[in-house]
Design a protein around this motif. Sequence first.
Motif, mmCIF file in Angstrom:
data_model
loop_
_atom_site.group_PDB
_atom_site.id
_atom_site.type_symbol
_atom_site.label_atom_id
_atom_site.label_comp_id
_atom_site.label_asym_id
_atom_site.label_seq_id
_atom_site.Cartn_x
_atom_site.Cartn_y
_atom_site.Cartn_z
ATOM 1 N N ASN A 45 0.817 -1.212 0.000
ATOM 2 C CA ASN A 45 0.000 0.000 0.000
ATOM 3 C C ASN A 45 0.849 1.259 0.000
ATOM 4 O O ASN A 45 0.586 2.197 0.743
ATOM 5 C CB ASN A 45 -0.965 -0.002 1.189
ATOM 6 N N CYS A 46 1.861 1.276 -0.858
ATOM 7 C CA CYS A 46 2.812 2.390 -0.881
ATOM 8 C C CYS A 46 2.254 3.629 -1.573
ATOM 9 O O CYS A 46 2.723 4.729 -1.331
ATOM 10 C CB CYS A 46 4.106 1.961 -1.557
ATOM 11 N N GLY A 47 1.281 3.477 -2.472
ATOM 12 C CA GLY A 47 0.670 4.615 -3.141
ATOM 13 C C GLY A 47 1.432 5.116 -4.348
ATOM 14 O O GLY A 47 1.083 6.155 -4.899
ATOM 15 N N GLN A 48 2.453 4.411 -4.817
ATOM 16 C CA GLN A 48 3.201 4.857 -5.989
ATOM 17 C C GLN A 48 2.367 4.832 -7.251
ATOM 18 O O GLN A 48 2.662 5.532 -8.206
ATOM 19 C CB GLN A 48 4.414 3.959 -6.218
ATOM 20 N N CYS A 49 1.328 4.013 -7.263
ATOM 21 C CA CYS A 49 0.488 3.862 -8.447
ATOM 22 C C CYS A 49 -0.567 4.953 -8.536
ATOM 23 O O CYS A 49 -1.367 4.958 -9.463
ATOM 24 C CB CYS A 49 -0.186 2.496 -8.416
ATOM 25 N N SER A 50 -0.613 5.854 -7.593
ATOM 26 C CA SER A 50 -1.573 6.957 -7.482
ATOM 27 C C SER A 50 -2.974 6.479 -7.134
ATOM 28 O O SER A 50 -3.940 7.177 -7.366
ATOM 29 C CB SER A 50 -1.601 7.826 -8.739
ATOM 30 N N PHE A 51 -3.081 5.291 -6.571
ATOM 31 C CA PHE A 51 -4.341 4.779 -6.050
ATOM 32 C C PHE A 51 -4.191 4.570 -4.551
ATOM 33 O O PHE A 51 -3.077 4.383 -4.064
ATOM 34 C CB PHE A 51 -4.731 3.464 -6.736
ATOM 35 N N PRO A 52 -5.300 4.585 -3.814
ATOM 36 C CA PRO A 52 -5.196 4.414 -2.360
ATOM 37 C C PRO A 52 -4.937 2.956 -1.979
ATOM 38 O O PRO A 52 -5.836 2.229 -1.569
ATOM 39 C CB PRO A 52 -6.550 4.903 -1.846
ATOM 40 N N GLY A 53 -3.722 2.519 -2.137
ATOM 41 C CA GLY A 53 -3.338 1.175 -1.741
ATOM 42 C C GLY A 53 -3.565 0.153 -2.837
ATOM 43 O O GLY A 53 -4.075 0.437 -3.920
ATOM 44 N N CYS A 54 -3.189 -1.086 -2.540
ATOM 45 C CA CYS A 54 -3.294 -2.175 -3.516
ATOM 46 C C CYS A 54 -4.750 -2.516 -3.826
ATOM 47 O O CYS A 54 -5.064 -2.930 -4.934
ATOM 48 C CB CYS A 54 -2.550 -3.401 -2.999
ATOM 49 N N PHE A 55 -5.648 -2.341 -2.869
ATOM 50 C CA PHE A 55 -7.060 -2.611 -3.116
ATOM 51 C C PHE A 55 -7.626 -1.643 -4.154
ATOM 52 O O PHE A 55 -8.338 -2.037 -5.074
ATOM 53 C CB PHE A 55 -7.865 -2.521 -1.813
ATOM 54 N N GLY A 56 -7.282 -0.377 -4.032
ATOM 55 C CA GLY A 56 -7.735 0.618 -5.004
ATOM 56 C C GLY A 56 -7.160 0.370 -6.388
ATOM 57 O O GLY A 56 -7.858 0.539 -7.401
#
Length: 176
Positions: A45-56
């Motif tokens: 859940n690092c947020g590097q993908c610009s989503f709120p965690g892996c779930f997002g």
Amino acid sequence: MIAPIASVMFLGLVLGLILGYAAKVFHVEGDALVEELIELMPGTNCGQCSFPGCFGAANAIARGEASVDCCPGGGRALAEAIAAKMGVSLGAGGKADSGPKLAQVAEHLCIGCARCFKVCPTDAVIGAAKQIHGVLHGACTGCGSCEKECPTGAIGLEPVPVTLRDWNWTKPALAV
């Protein structure tokens, strides 16, 4: 002495039964594809993908709002696994994978400001205020959040050193 214990025990039993019944009645089925994608992802859940965690990120990939290579922490291997799961091709437009990276602390530059370990999503940076920090390589995911936060530039991402366990012989060039 027995009456208070019995009343609290009875109250706990009744409330537990009510909560158990409510969990069965109001149960909501999740999306199976999203659950499978979450299992593939690193889960930091690092947020590097610009989503709120892996779930997002998994939700966005399942809905088609994000590309299969949106997770930088997972690298090319994760992008290929998600593309295989989704039944799409990764294509040549995928991000170049420079391999896994880990954070390294340059001890001569570290001032012990303690900013880096406050932003680390996996608690891989260890140390205390006014002391030189270190990185637990077993916990580091290479997300780079500590590198961005370091005011002196003491933390940098470096490729994982090659060992006998993960060494691969490169393919020879084809003869012309």
